[in-house]
Design a protein around this motif. Structure first.
Motif, PDB file in Angstrom:
ATOM      1  N   UNK A  32      44.426  38.186  37.814  1.00  0.00           N
ATOM      2  CA  UNK A  32      43.297  38.069  38.746  1.00  0.00           C
ATOM      3  C   UNK A  32      42.092  37.442  38.058  1.00  0.00           C
ATOM      4  N   UNK A  33      41.835  37.842  36.819  1.00  0.00           N
ATOM      5  CA  UNK A  33      40.707  37.261  36.082  1.00  0.00           C
ATOM      6  C   UNK A  33      40.945  35.776  35.814  1.00  0.00           C
ATOM      7  N   UNK A  34      42.184  35.406  35.450  1.00  0.00           N
ATOM      8  CA  UNK A  34      42.490  34.009  35.138  1.00  0.00           C
ATOM      9  C   UNK A  34      42.350  33.114  36.361  1.00  0.00           C
ATOM     10  N   UNK A  53      37.040  29.235  40.266  1.00  0.00           N
ATOM     11  CA  UNK A  53      35.581  29.134  40.290  1.00  0.00           C
ATOM     12  C   UNK A  53      35.087  27.970  39.449  1.00  0.00           C
ATOM     13  N   UNK A  54      35.754  27.709  38.330  1.00  0.00           N
ATOM     14  CA  UNK A  54      35.321  26.630  37.435  1.00  0.00           C
ATOM     15  C   UNK A  54      35.742  25.256  37.925  1.00  0.00           C
ATOM     16  N   UNK A  55      36.783  25.181  38.762  1.00  0.00           N
ATOM     17  CA  UNK A  55      37.332  23.884  39.165  1.00  0.00           C
ATOM     18  C   UNK A  55      36.275  22.991  39.819  1.00  0.00           C
ATOM     19  N   UNK A  56      35.495  23.565  40.714  1.00  0.00           N
ATOM     20  CA  UNK A  56      34.494  22.760  41.420  1.00  0.00           C
ATOM     21  C   UNK A  56      33.424  22.248  40.455  1.00  0.00           C
ATOM     22  N   UNK A 115      39.545  35.340  47.020  1.00  0.00           N
ATOM     23  CA  UNK A 115      40.709  36.218  47.165  1.00  0.00           C
ATOM     24  C   UNK A 115      40.998  36.983  45.882  1.00  0.00           C
ATOM     25  N   UNK A 116      40.995  36.257  44.762  1.00  0.00           N
ATOM     26  CA  UNK A 116      41.371  36.904  43.505  1.00  0.00           C
ATOM     27  C   UNK A 116      40.231  37.727  42.909  1.00  0.00           C
ATOM     28  N   UNK A 117      38.991  37.402  43.236  1.00  0.00           N
ATOM     29  CA  UNK A 117      37.883  38.245  42.787  1.00  0.00           C
ATOM     30  C   UNK A 117      37.971  39.630  43.441  1.00  0.00           C
ATOM     31  N   UNK A 148      40.710  41.390  41.733  1.00  0.00           N
ATOM     32  CA  UNK A 148      40.254  41.788  40.403  1.00  0.00           C
ATOM     33  C   UNK A 148      39.447  43.078  40.479  1.00  0.00           C
ATOM     34  N   UNK A 149      38.573  43.168  41.464  1.00  0.00           N
ATOM     35  CA  UNK A 149      37.752  44.370  41.617  1.00  0.00           C
ATOM     36  C   UNK A 149      38.618  45.584  41.927  1.00  0.00           C
ATOM     37  N   UNK A 150      39.661  45.386  42.732  1.00  0.00           N
ATOM     38  CA  UNK A 150      40.532  46.505  43.096  1.00  0.00           C
ATOM     39  C   UNK A 150      41.436  46.937  41.949  1.00  0.00           C
ATOM     40  N   UNK A 151      41.597  46.078  40.933  1.00  0.00           N
ATOM     41  CA  UNK A 151      42.539  46.381  39.861  1.00  0.00           C
ATOM     42  C   UNK A 151      41.959  47.286  38.785  1.00  0.00           C
TER      43      UNK A 151
END
Length: 355
Positions: A282-284, A290-293, A333-335, A338-341
């Motif tokens: 999730x972090x990756x 986020x960095x792609x843009x 979605x993955x953030x 990540x928070x739920x994990x």
């Protein structure tokens, strides 16, 4: 041992061979800027390779803009087949996670309980539905499908030629095809009952594979941008000598390094599974998307108008960044995942543990 090489058709212009000055010389000079580089084939690692080795290979495939389902084969399809106990075929593979398919038994057993087809004499299935935007379906020898059968989670293999294929593509013109299945019979030999955890692993593998590709494309953006600003002159000196350009290049390198570090840190947790895998992947993917843009923005800003043309190889990287950012879950979605994990008790150990 299923080892082979996926030979690609799209060459990569190395930073050393990419002479930006040729673009701004006399008009006829543009014709000499060609895709003449080292061999453009990337070896597909052995199925026995470690996750770290697979991620490194996928990153290189992303850097080279390999026009084949490289990461899909190495990081997703092959490991899932092995986990399910199915043979790993040669050739490029793809995957589809499709719990919404309608599945029933092809050979119903006589039973007074349940609807027709809910109980079967064997695991031969009849599958109806559409697999949406399957990566490289038209080029794959098999598509690995994870779905829900009457008896629970199931994994089966599908030859794309047996389905009705509707071509599609992403912004980078990579195939993203729809496969329509109309009561298609899947033999029991191609079907495996799987634990529910394998569904989650498939999602994690797909997301991490996409993050590794983003890391490679980001590295390519750095190479090309540094080459461009070093060769292109303005007001009598290279662009790279201007302070504003230096600052933007530093940010570009920083964002690329963040993605690589996040992908590398997720390798070991994926092998062990559990909460650590959920957190690492999730972090990756959050960081990569986020960095792609920002990576694409800076690269195009420093390239100027030439960067948006097909004469420049930059578009091979940035269109993929924009496409891969959203595929297999975007940063929002993955953030959330990540928070739920993590919990208050596990957050600090997760942040400080050595991968």
């Amino acid at each position: 041992m299923n080892t082979h090489t996926i030979v690609t058709d799209t060459p990569v212009i190395s930073a050393a061979d990419y002479d930006t000055a040729a673009f701004f010389a006399e008009p006829d000079a543009i014709a000499v800027v060609t895709n003449t580089t080292a061999p453009n084939a990337v070896a597909l690692p052995s199925p026995d390779a470690s996750t770290a080795e697979l991620l490194a290979a996928a990153q290189e495939a992303g850097r080279r803009a390999v026009p084949a389902p490289f990461a899909e084969t190495a990081l997703v399809a092959r490991p899932l087949l092995r986990r399910a106990g199915l043979a790993v075929p040669d050739g490029p593979l793809s995957y589809a996670i499709a719990p919404e398919l309608t599945i029933r038994h092809a050979h119903p057993a006589a039973s007074a309980v349940g609807s027709a087809g809910s109980v079967g004499e064997d695991d031969t299935l009849l599958v109806t539905g559409t697999l949406r935007r399957v990566p490289w379906a038209r080029a794959a020898t098999r598509v690995i499908v994870l779905a829900t059968a009457p008896f629970g989670p199931v994994l089966f293999t599908l030859a794309p030629g047996r389905a009705v294929l509707t071509p599609g593509g992403n912004l980078a013109e990579e195939p993203r095809d729809d496969l329509y299945l109309a009561a298609l019979e899947i033999p029991a030999a191609q079907v495996r009952r799987i634990p529910r955890e394998l569904f989650e692993e498939a999602e994690l593998r797909a997301a991490l594979a996409r993050a590794a590709l983003i890391a490679g494309a980001a590295e390519r953006c750095v190479e090309l941008t540094v080459a461009h600003t070093s060769a292109r002159t303005q007001f009598g000196r290279p662009l790279s000598r201007f302070q504003a350009v230096k600052q933007e290049e530093a940010r570009l390198i920083e964002e690329s390094a963040l993605v690589r570090a996040a992908v590398r840190a997720a390798a070991a947790p994926l092998d062990t599974g559990g909460p650590a895998a959920r957190f690492g992947v999730a972090a990756a993917k959050t960081q990569a998307s986020a960095s792609a843009a920002e990576i694409a923005r800076i690269a195009h800003q420093l390239h100027g108008a030439i960067g948006i043309t097909r004469l420049s190889p930059l578009h091979l990287a940035t269109t993929r960044l924009w496409s891969w950012r959203d595929e297999d879950g975007d940063e929002t979605t993955w953030a959330a995942r990540l928070a739920r994990s993590v919990t208050a008790a596990t957050l600090w150990p997760a942040l400080t543990a050595t991968p």
